[in-house]
Design an enzyme around this catalytic site. Structure first.
Site, PDB file in Angstrom:
ATOM      1  N   HIS A 118      21.910  63.077  92.048  1.00  0.00           N
ATOM      2  CA  HIS A 118      22.334  64.813  91.775  1.00  0.00           C
ATOM      3  C   HIS A 118      23.208  64.133  90.956  1.00  0.00           C
ATOM      4  O   HIS A 118      23.017  63.772  90.264  1.00  0.00           O
ATOM      5  CB  HIS A 118      23.118  65.192  92.638  1.00  0.00           C
ATOM      6  N   ASP A 130      19.153  68.707  99.121  1.00  0.00           N
ATOM      7  CA  ASP A 130      18.366  69.780  99.193  1.00  0.00           C
ATOM      8  C   ASP A 130      17.553  69.059 100.026  1.00  0.00           C
ATOM      9  O   ASP A 130      16.160  69.878 100.639  1.00  0.00           O
ATOM     10  CB  ASP A 130      17.197  69.818  97.827  1.00  0.00           C
TER      11      ASP A 130
END
Length: 431
Positions: free
Chosen positions: A308, A366
């Site tokens: 991330h 995600d």
């Protein structure tokens, strides 16, 4: 909050400039450069604004090194375990967790605003049948200012409140209508007896010819998805909402701008990109090939759903999402799904392979959310609209906070001009 009197000294040529250092409640100090251009005739240079604080905010705090996400000071793990989406909405909007009476009042107001103006049905039918749901959502949200023009005055606190409730209540209805329209099924009206997440699932999957019962495990998983995506500090779409709002634009236009920004594959489309990658890999036996490509610096391929930009240790939302994924997949009995097998093997490798561990390429939120949404029956085109539903309350909270900030000005980033200097016009015959 009272500021310390600490300063930093900047030397430019034979002059020095004292820049105030502002103290946050938590997080890194902030160097105040607001007067730098006026005093020194220089700009700062920060493409992507990755080192620039554009505002004061008391809503969300992220510590990427610790893997920490706080909504109004509350850790996301605690909220995911003990709270629910509409309570989190109240927290983000008003700054505190609601009392029982406040929660009932808030949830009642949201529930009673879930229907959209009946004339909007005709507006939907103006889109092509194969229009992407995000294109429809962007257009319909912007058009809400034409249908609800009694709540567009940003200088009226009551109109701001009405607009906030309307958008939180109606955005699931709009997203569900966009989905139904894309598959050729009739719109399903909201059902006030259902909770927020369950109502959205009902509007998406019910049909007039038979009953549809929302499974509580699926409703809980959807509620968690919404909660985990409700706000995430000054990300691209939130900054877009604030920038649009700084001009005095009406709230519906500002949130439509946020939806448009979220549509980008580098932002809200990450879970769709992750699922498409899993499908491209196809089977477990092909994973080594793609792992080798991911490690090859000369290969443009990259694993989606790992690591991330902000979280340098781990994504605190991912653990919660993984629990929901296990519950949903167990309920639906699709353990033998090939895409799921690829996902689980990739997850195992990412948590054990020294390359992934060293670079901290852990599965992020995600990675799991796309798996859950596909298992529920949503096509990938609906992943980002569901993200938009979740993030609407964060956008509205940030927009309201911006309007109440006395230091806020219309957004006007500067640039480092690299074009031609001034030159004289040459007539076409002499060129």
């Amino acid at each position: 909050m009272a500021e310390d009197t600490k300063t930093a000294t900047l030397s430019l040529g034979n002059k020095t400039y004292d820049l105030p250092i502002l103290k946050p409640s938590v997080g890194p100090d902030v160097l105040d450069i607001r007067k730098l251009y006026a005093e020194a005739d220089v700009f700062t240079y920060d493409p992507g604004f990755t080192s620039t604080a554009s505002c004061d905010s008391a809503i969300t705090y992220i510590d990427g090194d610790k893997g920490e996400l706080l909504y109004r000071g509350y850790p996301i793990e605690q909220l995911a375990a003990k709270s629910h989406y509409l309570e989190v909405c109240y927290l983000l909007l008003y700054g505190e967790l609601p009392t029982a009476a406040q929660a009932t009042d808030f949830e009642t107001r949201v529930t009673r605003h879930t229907m959209v103006h009946e004339q909007m049905m005709n507006f939907f039918r103006g889109f092509r049948r194969d229009a992407h749901p995000m294109a429809i959502m962007t257009g319909v949200m912007g058009a809400m200012s034409a249908f609800y023009h009694d709540s567009t005055d940003i200088n009226d606190p009551w109109q701001r409140e009405v607009a906030a409730i309307r958008m939180i209540a109606k955005v699931p209805t709009i997203a569900a209508m966009a989905y139904k329209y894309s598959i050729g099924q009739p719109f399903v009206y909201p059902k006030n007896s259902l909770d927020y997440a369950g109502n959205f699932l009902h509007m998406c999957f019910a049909v007039p010819c038979e009953d549809y019962v929302v499974d509580p495990i699926l409703a809980k998983a959807m509620d968690r998805i919404m909660m985990l995506h409700a706000d995430h500090e000054q990300n691209a779409s939130t900054s877009t909402v604030r920038l649009a709002g700084s001009s005095g634009a009406n709230p519906f236009a500002c949130i439509a701008a946020g939806i448009a920004c979220l549509w980008g594959p580098a932002h809200g489309g990450a879970n769709q990109a992750c699922l498409e990658m899993l499908r491209e890999i196809g089977t477990v036996d092909r994973i080594p090939e793609f792992i080798a490509r991911a490690k090859d610096k000369n290969d443009p391929f990259r694993l989606m759903g790992f690591g991330h930009r902000v979280y340098k240790n781990f994504d605190p939302r991912a653990k919660v999402m993984k629990e929901s994924a296990d519950e949903v997949l167990g309920l639906l009995g699709i353990e033998d799904n090939e895409t799921l097998k690829v996902a689980k093997e990739l997850e195992r490798i990412a948590l054990e392979d020294p390359y992934f561990v060293e670079k901290k390429l852990y599965p992020n939120v995600d990675f799991y959310s796309g798996i859950i949404l596909e298992a529920m029956g949503f096509p990938t085109s609906m992943f980002t609209p569901i993200f938009a539903i979740s993030r609407t309350v964060g956008w509205i909270s940030q927009w309201k906070e911006m309007l109440s900030d006395p230091t806020q000005k219309i957004g006007r980033p500067r640039q480092r001009y690299t074009g031609a200097p001034q030159r004289d016009y040459v007539p076409v015959g002499a060129r």
